[in-house]
Design a protein around this motif. Structure first.
Motif, PDB file in Angstrom:
ATOM      1  N   ARG A 273      -4.073   6.659 -10.265  1.00 19.80           N
ATOM      2  CA  ARG A 273      -4.378   5.285 -10.680  1.00 19.80           C
ATOM      3  C   ARG A 273      -4.751   4.405  -9.495  1.00 19.80           C
ATOM      4  O   ARG A 273      -5.418   3.370  -9.657  1.00 19.80           O
ATOM      5  CB  ARG A 273      -3.154   4.691 -11.372  1.00 19.80           C
ATOM      6  N   LEU A 274      -4.336   4.771  -8.281  1.00 14.85           N
ATOM      7  CA  LEU A 274      -4.633   3.948  -7.100  1.00 14.85           C
ATOM      8  C   LEU A 274      -6.126   3.933  -6.770  1.00 14.85           C
ATOM      9  O   LEU A 274      -6.580   3.077  -6.025  1.00 14.85           O
ATOM     10  CB  LEU A 274      -3.855   4.471  -5.887  1.00 14.85           C
TER      11      LEU A 274
ATOM     12  N   ASP B  82      -0.436   9.131  -8.780  1.00 15.38           N
ATOM     13  CA  ASP B  82      -1.070   8.127  -7.930  1.00 15.38           C
ATOM     14  C   ASP B  82      -2.587   8.092  -8.076  1.00 15.38           C
ATOM     15  O   ASP B  82      -3.268   7.372  -7.338  1.00 15.38           O
ATOM     16  CB  ASP B  82      -0.714   8.383  -6.460  1.00 15.38           C
TER      17      ASP B  82
ATOM     18  N   ILE C 132      -1.927  -1.129  -3.407  1.00 15.31           N
ATOM     19  CA  ILE C 132      -1.252  -1.200  -4.700  1.00 15.31           C
ATOM     20  C   ILE C 132      -1.304  -2.640  -5.178  1.00 15.31           C
ATOM     21  O   ILE C 132      -0.847  -3.548  -4.491  1.00 15.31           O
ATOM     22  CB  ILE C 132       0.218  -0.754  -4.592  1.00 15.31           C
TER      23      ILE C 132
ATOM     24  N   TYR D 288       6.406   3.387  -1.615  1.00 13.32           N
ATOM     25  CA  TYR D 288       5.454   2.575  -0.863  1.00 13.32           C
ATOM     26  C   TYR D 288       6.196   1.405  -0.231  1.00 13.32           C
ATOM     27  O   TYR D 288       7.245   0.961  -0.713  1.00 13.32           O
ATOM     28  CB  TYR D 288       4.312   2.087  -1.753  1.00 13.32           C
TER      29      TYR D 288
ATOM     30  N   HIS E  35       0.831  -1.198   0.000  1.00  8.19           N
ATOM     31  CA  HIS E  35       0.000   0.000   0.000  1.00  8.19           C
ATOM     32  C   HIS E  35       0.868   1.250   0.000  1.00  8.19           C
ATOM     33  O   HIS E  35       2.051   1.202   0.326  1.00  8.19           O
ATOM     34  CB  HIS E  35      -0.917   0.007   1.229  1.00  8.19           C
TER      35      HIS E  35
ATOM     36  N   GLU F  70      -0.645  -3.874  -8.914  1.00  8.74           N
ATOM     37  CA  GLU F  70      -0.432  -3.792 -10.355  1.00  8.74           C
ATOM     38  C   GLU F  70       0.339  -5.003 -10.850  1.00  8.74           C
ATOM     39  O   GLU F  70       1.200  -5.540 -10.142  1.00  8.74           O
ATOM     40  CB  GLU F  70       0.324  -2.513 -10.702  1.00  8.74           C
TER      41      GLU F  70
ATOM     42  N   PHE G  20      -3.635   3.453   0.576  1.00 12.35           N
ATOM     43  CA  PHE G  20      -4.173   3.151  -0.746  1.00 12.35           C
ATOM     44  C   PHE G  20      -3.498   1.879  -1.250  1.00 12.35           C
ATOM     45  O   PHE G  20      -2.279   1.872  -1.491  1.00 12.35           O
ATOM     46  CB  PHE G  20      -3.925   4.300  -1.714  1.00 12.35           C
TER      47      PHE G  20
END
Length: 417
Positions: free
Chosen positions: A277-278, A275, A340, A382, A56, A342, A338
């Protein structure tokens, strides 16, 4: 004999001197130990490895009451009563203070009397002439007719005498004026009778209606002023402060208190453009509050600004707190996580491995027994690591103890290679 003894003593002395040199001093080899070459600096290295993004990213924001209302007096005047104290719990509609109530009530009475007078005048116009008024107008016409008949008779008599020069010019002139006046009074009486029979004109009635509307508007304004003299709580919440006392005279717009609604809370922060995109496919996030340790809470995204701040290039963001804790207060620090997740892989390194050289950010690589500075492009931060967007390749040996190194310095690696 003497020569032999002397030779023996000399040999003993030489032997004694050699023994002293061997016991107390090192043999001078001709090499200065202080000028011997120093050992190479030993460093620890670790290979650069790419892995899928996970974990995150944490952003720091401010925990705020969903609604904070500054309560002010719109009209100003004498504060006659105050009904609250700091820290009181209030509900919407509860009275807080009374400002200029006495004068406002007098204005309402005055406006009410004006409305009554205007309505009475309009009623009179709309009802028309009363029968008594019509009878009076008819009587006036009859009296005017009688006066005109007498004036005509008197004029005819005087004129006959005037024609034979039996009366003076003044008597004839007086009779003529009397006749003219009688005729004018007759015309006026007839007009009054016509007006009495027809009633008020439409213009007069419209004027009466406008006067009534004006009086009613003044009454509404006075009533509105009276209502605003009673200051009430606009929402549920807690009284934050009290700036006035009973007996003070305040100006219009003077703040008297602020009500903080803590039943609903929100978090405000700014999210970097890279960010955004988060937030994809996610609306709920976890967060912690510095003032409430060992607890985790949930919040939901409900506003993302469509434009970025021109100075920071960050997007203002607001999140609604689910089930606010009673310990939460306006202004606390909140840390939102947030997630993550990906699919792409990226090299990530601890920030302690980074160095700065000639104004550029990068890392020191171990290659051919030397520490070589490599500039890099940083990405997101992060999980206590920084994403490397460019400048590194997998398996590059990164020196993880870069303190004091110089570009091109000879080093010895000690660690994972």
């Amino acid at each position: 004999m003497f020569i032999a003894i002397k030779k023996t003593r000399w040999l003993i002395a030489v032997a004694f001197l050699f023994s002293l040199c061997g016991c107390g001093e090192e043999v001078n080899t001709g090499v200065d130990r202080k000028t011997e070459a120093p050992k190479n600096k030993r460093v620890k290295v670790s290979p650069a490895e790419a892995s899928a993004a996970g974990g995150h990213m944490e952003y720091v924001g401010v925990l705020l009451a969903n609604r904070k209302v500054k309560v002010s007096s719109e009209l100003g005047g004498l504060i006659e009563k105050v009904h609250f104290e700091k820290g009181d719990q209030v509900k919407e509609g509860m009275p807080l203070a009374e400002v200029g109530v006495t004068s406002a009530r007098l204005q309402v009475k005055e406006a009410s009397a004006a409305v009554a007078a205007a309505r009475s005048g309009l009623d009179k116009l709309e009802e028309g002439s009363r029968p008594q008024e019509i009878q009076i107008a008819k009587s006036s016409v009859s009296a005017a007719e009688a006066a005109l008949f007498e004036a005509e008779k008197n004029y005819d008599r005087i004129k006959q005498l005037y024609d034979i020069r039996a009366v003076a010019n003044s008597s004839f002139d007086a009779a003529e004026r009397q006749l003219t006046t009688a005729r004018a009074n007759m015309d006026s009486a007839k007009q009054q009778l016509v007006m009495a029979l027809e009633g008020p004109r439409d213009e007069d009635i419209e004027g009466g209606r406008a006067a009534l509307a004006q009086a009613e508007a003044a009454f509404s304004m006075a009533q509105d002023r009276l209502n605003k003299s009673f200051i009430k709580a606009p929402c549920n919440g807690i009284i934050a402060f009290r700036n006035v006392e009973q007996g003070e005279v305040i100006l219009p717009g003077t703040p008297i208190t602020e009500i903080v609604e803590l039943g609903r809370m929100k978090i405000k922060l700014s999210l970097s453009e890279k960010d955004i995109r988060l937030l994809k496919d996610r609306t709920q996030f976890s967060f912690t509050a510095d003032a409430i340790p060992h607890k985790e809470f949930l919040c939901r995204l409900f506003f993302l600004s469509p434009t970025a701040d021109t100075a920071t290039r960050a997007f203002p963001l607001e999140l609604a707190v689910d089930n606010p804790d009673p310990a939460m207060a306006d202004g606390m620090t909140a840390r939102v996580k947030f997630p993550i997740s990906e699919g792409k892989e990226a090299i990530k390194v601890p920030s302690a491995w980074l160095s700065e050289h000639n104004g550029a950010m990068g890392v020191y690589l171990y290659k051919d027994g030397k520490a070589l500075f490599r500039p890099i492009t940083l990405g997101a931060y992060y999980d206590n690591r920084v994403e490397i967007l460019s400048g590194l390749e997998e398996k590059d040996l990164i020196i993880i103890t870069p303190a004091g190194l110089k570009d091109g310095e000879v080093v010895e690696a000690n660690g994972d290679k």
